[in-house]
Design a protein around this motif. Sequence first.
Motif, PDB file in Angstrom:
ATOM      1  N   THR A  23       0.843  -1.195   0.000  1.00  0.00           N
ATOM      2  CA  THR A  23       0.000   0.000   0.000  1.00  0.00           C
ATOM      3  C   THR A  23       0.880   1.247   0.000  1.00  0.00           C
ATOM      4  O   THR A  23       1.983   1.245   0.559  1.00  0.00           O
ATOM      5  CB  THR A  23      -0.928   0.048   1.231  1.00  0.00           C
ATOM      6  OG1 THR A  23      -0.138  -0.021   2.414  1.00  0.00           O
ATOM      7  CG2 THR A  23      -1.916  -1.090   1.214  1.00  0.00           C
ATOM      8  N   TYR A  24       0.384   2.288  -0.639  1.00  0.00           N
ATOM      9  CA  TYR A  24       1.096   3.557  -0.746  1.00  0.00           C
ATOM     10  C   TYR A  24       0.110   4.695  -0.530  1.00  0.00           C
ATOM     11  O   TYR A  24      -1.033   4.614  -0.977  1.00  0.00           O
ATOM     12  CB  TYR A  24       1.734   3.721  -2.134  1.00  0.00           C
ATOM     13  CG  TYR A  24       2.649   2.596  -2.519  1.00  0.00           C
ATOM     14  CD1 TYR A  24       3.990   2.618  -2.163  1.00  0.00           C
ATOM     15  CD2 TYR A  24       2.171   1.500  -3.244  1.00  0.00           C
ATOM     16  CE1 TYR A  24       4.844   1.580  -2.514  1.00  0.00           C
ATOM     17  CE2 TYR A  24       3.012   0.466  -3.594  1.00  0.00           C
ATOM     18  CZ  TYR A  24       4.348   0.500  -3.229  1.00  0.00           C
ATOM     19  OH  TYR A  24       5.178  -0.521  -3.572  1.00  0.00           O
ATOM     20  N   MET A  25       0.535   5.768   0.134  1.00  0.00           N
ATOM     21  CA  MET A  25      -0.265   6.982   0.247  1.00  0.00           C
ATOM     22  C   MET A  25       0.200   7.907  -0.870  1.00  0.00           C
ATOM     23  O   MET A  25       1.400   8.186  -0.994  1.00  0.00           O
ATOM     24  CB  MET A  25      -0.061   7.654   1.599  1.00  0.00           C
ATOM     25  CG  MET A  25      -0.926   8.874   1.781  1.00  0.00           C
ATOM     26  SD  MET A  25      -2.675   8.495   1.815  1.00  0.00           S
ATOM     27  CE  MET A  25      -2.878   8.186   3.542  1.00  0.00           C
ATOM     28  N   VAL A  26      -0.733   8.361  -1.696  1.00  0.00           N
ATOM     29  CA  VAL A  26      -0.400   9.162  -2.872  1.00  0.00           C
ATOM     30  C   VAL A  26      -1.158  10.486  -2.813  1.00  0.00           C
ATOM     31  O   VAL A  26      -2.360  10.510  -2.556  1.00  0.00           O
ATOM     32  CB  VAL A  26      -0.791   8.401  -4.162  1.00  0.00           C
ATOM     33  CG1 VAL A  26      -0.459   9.213  -5.394  1.00  0.00           C
ATOM     34  CG2 VAL A  26      -0.121   7.033  -4.210  1.00  0.00           C
ATOM     35  N   SER A  27      -0.450  11.597  -3.036  1.00  0.00           N
ATOM     36  CA  SER A  27      -1.084  12.910  -3.138  1.00  0.00           C
ATOM     37  C   SER A  27      -1.330  13.200  -4.611  1.00  0.00           C
ATOM     38  O   SER A  27      -0.448  13.007  -5.443  1.00  0.00           O
ATOM     39  CB  SER A  27      -0.173  13.995  -2.551  1.00  0.00           C
ATOM     40  OG  SER A  27       0.021  13.773  -1.182  1.00  0.00           O
TER      41      SER A  27
END
Length: 78
Positions: A23-27
């Motif tokens: 999982t990755y947090m992406v802006s």
Amino acid sequence: MVCHKLNYAYALHYCNVGGSTRTYMVSMVGVDGTKVKVVSVCHKDTSFWNAHTIPFVVFKVKPGTMPICHFNFFKMIK
């Protein structure tokens, strides 16, 4: 494990399990300047998935040949 809401009349979540998942947090910023933070889920092992699942049909690949990633919207930033 990553879980996300499903659209039902009552609270129901689907959890992505099985195989290795990252999982990755992406802006992200939209063309209108709207900013969002989203969670991207990448399923690295898709070898056990049904070959008729939409990503395989769209990308014309077989299960287990490539990771499948998708976004889960997390939080609006204004």
